[in-house]
Design an enzyme around this catalytic site. Structure first.
Site, PDB file in Angstrom:
ATOM      1  N   GLY A 152       0.837  -1.194   0.000  1.00  0.00           N
ATOM      2  CA  GLY A 152       0.000   0.000   0.000  1.00  0.00           C
ATOM      3  C   GLY A 152       0.875   1.248   0.000  1.00  0.00           C
ATOM      4  N   ALA A 172      -5.658  -2.593   5.167  1.00  0.00           N
ATOM      5  CA  ALA A 172      -6.961  -1.983   5.437  1.00  0.00           C
ATOM      6  C   ALA A 172      -7.685  -1.715   4.124  1.00  0.00           C
ATOM      7  CB  ALA A 172      -6.764  -0.652   6.177  1.00  0.00           C
ATOM      8  N   THR A 181      -9.194   1.303   2.582  1.00  0.00           N
ATOM      9  CA  THR A 181      -9.018   2.720   2.918  1.00  0.00           C
ATOM     10  C   THR A 181      -9.863   3.668   2.061  1.00  0.00           C
ATOM     11  OG1 THR A 181      -7.088   2.789   1.466  1.00  0.00           O
ATOM     12  CG2 THR A 181      -6.674   2.399   3.807  1.00  0.00           C
ATOM     13  N   THR A 222      -6.774   5.626  12.530  1.00  0.00           N
ATOM     14  CA  THR A 222      -7.096   6.848  11.799  1.00  0.00           C
ATOM     15  C   THR A 222      -7.742   7.949  12.641  1.00  0.00           C
ATOM     16  OG1 THR A 222      -8.559   7.654  10.021  1.00  0.00           O
ATOM     17  CG2 THR A 222      -9.276   5.690  11.147  1.00  0.00           C
ATOM     18  N   ASP A 223      -7.583   9.184  12.192  1.00  0.00           N
ATOM     19  CA  ASP A 223      -8.281  10.333  12.790  1.00  0.00           C
ATOM     20  C   ASP A 223      -9.800  10.225  12.580  1.00  0.00           C
ATOM     21  OD1 ASP A 223      -7.820  10.613  10.021  1.00  0.00           O
ATOM     22  OD2 ASP A 223      -7.910  12.794  10.088  1.00  0.00           O
ATOM     23  N   TYR A 259     -16.033   3.508   7.476  1.00  0.00           N
ATOM     24  CA  TYR A 259     -14.573   3.344   7.580  1.00  0.00           C
ATOM     25  C   TYR A 259     -14.126   3.572   9.025  1.00  0.00           C
ATOM     26  CZ  TYR A 259      -9.601   4.596   7.096  1.00  0.00           C
ATOM     27  OH  TYR A 259      -8.237   4.690   7.247  1.00  0.00           O
ATOM     28  N   TRP A 312      -4.790  11.926   6.993  1.00  0.00           N
ATOM     29  CA  TRP A 312      -4.634  12.586   5.678  1.00  0.00           C
ATOM     30  C   TRP A 312      -3.296  12.238   5.001  1.00  0.00           C
ATOM     31  CZ3 TRP A 312      -6.852  18.238   5.260  1.00  0.00           C
ATOM     32  CH2 TRP A 312      -8.134  18.278   5.829  1.00  0.00           C
TER      33      TRP A 312
END
Ligand SMILES: NC(=O)c1ccc[n+]([C@@H]2O[C@H](COP(=O)([O-])OP(=O)(O)OC[C@H]3O[C@@H](n4cnc5c(N)ncnc54)[C@H](OP(=O)(O)O)[C@@H]3O)[C@@H](O)[C@H]2O)c1
Length: 279
Positions: free
Chosen positions: A10, A59, A61, A100-101, A124, A149
């Site tokens: 990835g 993942a 994404t 993740t945020d 997600y 990001w």
């Protein structure tokens, strides 16, 4: 150390693997040779390789795609993460798991700390949060890194999209009501290299410093790139006007001060990283 990276092909993996290979014995795996939705295959792979550390980047994404493919999102991001954690617990490997945020709802007026209660707005984020829980409940020896990001040279990303659109269009509409911290996969890889040998457990927030909206980010990309063949106008729009399938947090800026204390290192500003990326 022997390190197994899962999801190695990835965007993040393609920067992380060569960097870690300078100082460690690294094995990179991804689909199709390892599918973390298959518990037996995942457990057997970890047991036979006997790594000291497993880094799970695997993942689904595509944030909007997850809304349409909910079952796939949960199979990989939640149950897949659990299978990796079980394999690590059984073979005594340390697990570094990426999150993740987007586990946050974006209503906080200040950056999110590791102690803030997550409340995801989309599939997600929900599936990644369940993945975190699986990791936390399966074994003690884990580190969950929440980042944000991401853009990197070897993946589909916002910077390249803006550059492509600027050569094709005279006007680009960009969302101006979501704030976050653009993070270069190379910088995140350096942070992970620092953390790999540490005993640190639990959750850490790691991202480039500073924050902006997608509109600001696009403006900076075009300003750094310099004038092209034709003038390009950026138009700020709202998330509602864009009408994407997944709701996104309005403010998902991460407070990275815990990481900075532990690593004794502050990630550079997103503008500085972007300048290097474009150079
Ligand atoms: N990208 C971001 O902006 C961002 C932000 C915050 C956190 N993160 C997290 O950071 C991590 C790395 O992100 P990234 O941008 O490098 O993602 P990416 O480019 O989508 O890479 C993920 C890799 O995992 C593979 N994968 C998918 N399903 C799998 C399965 N069942 N078994 C094994 N491998 C599988 C993918 O293969 P295919 O491509 O063939 O599906 C891909 O090679 C992820 O955990 C992500 O949630 C990303």
């Amino acid at each position: 150390m022997k390190v197994l990276i899962i999801g190695a092909r990835g965007m993040l993996g393609r920067d992380l693997q060569p960097l870690l290979s300078l100082g460690h014995e690294v094995v990179g795996m991804d689909l199709p040779e390892l599918d973390i939705t298959r518990p037996a295959q995942t457990h057997e792979t970890i047991a036979s390789l006997r790594p000291d550390v497993v880094i799970n980047l695997a993942a689904v994404t595509d944030v909007d795609g997850c809304e349409a493919q909910k079952e796939r999102a949960f199979a990989v991001n939640a149950r897949g993460a659990l299978h990796v954690a079980q394999g690590c617990a059984a073979s005594g490997a340390r697990l570094i798991h990426l999150s993740t945020d987007y586990v946050f709802d974006g209503t906080s007026p200040v950056p999110y700390t590791e102690e803030t209660l997550p409340r995801p707005l989309n599939v997600y984020g929900e599936s990644k949060l369940l993945g975190e829980k699986g990791v936390q409940e399966t074994g003690e020896n884990h580190l969950i890194l929440r980042t944000a990001w991401l853009y990197g040279r070897q993946g589909k990303n916002f910077v390249d999209t803006i550059l492509r659109l600027s050569s094709q269009q005279e006007e680009i509409r960009v969302v101006n009501d979501q704030r976050g911290s653009p993070t270069h996969t190379r910088d995140l890889s350096r942070a992970m290299e620092l953390l790999i040998g540490r005993e640190q457990r639990g959750i850490l927030h790691v991202a480039n410093s500073g924050s902006c909206t997608w509109f600001d980010f696009a403006g900076k990309i075009l300003a750094l790139k310099g004038p092209g063949d034709h003038p390009v106008r950026l138009l700020p729009i709202s998330s509602a006007e864009l009408g994407r399938a997944a709701r996104r947090p309005a403010n998902s800026v991460l407070d990275c001060s815990k990481f900075e204390r532990i690593a004794r290192w502050k990630m550079r500003s997103w503008e500085e990283s972007l300048r290097e990326y474009l150079a």
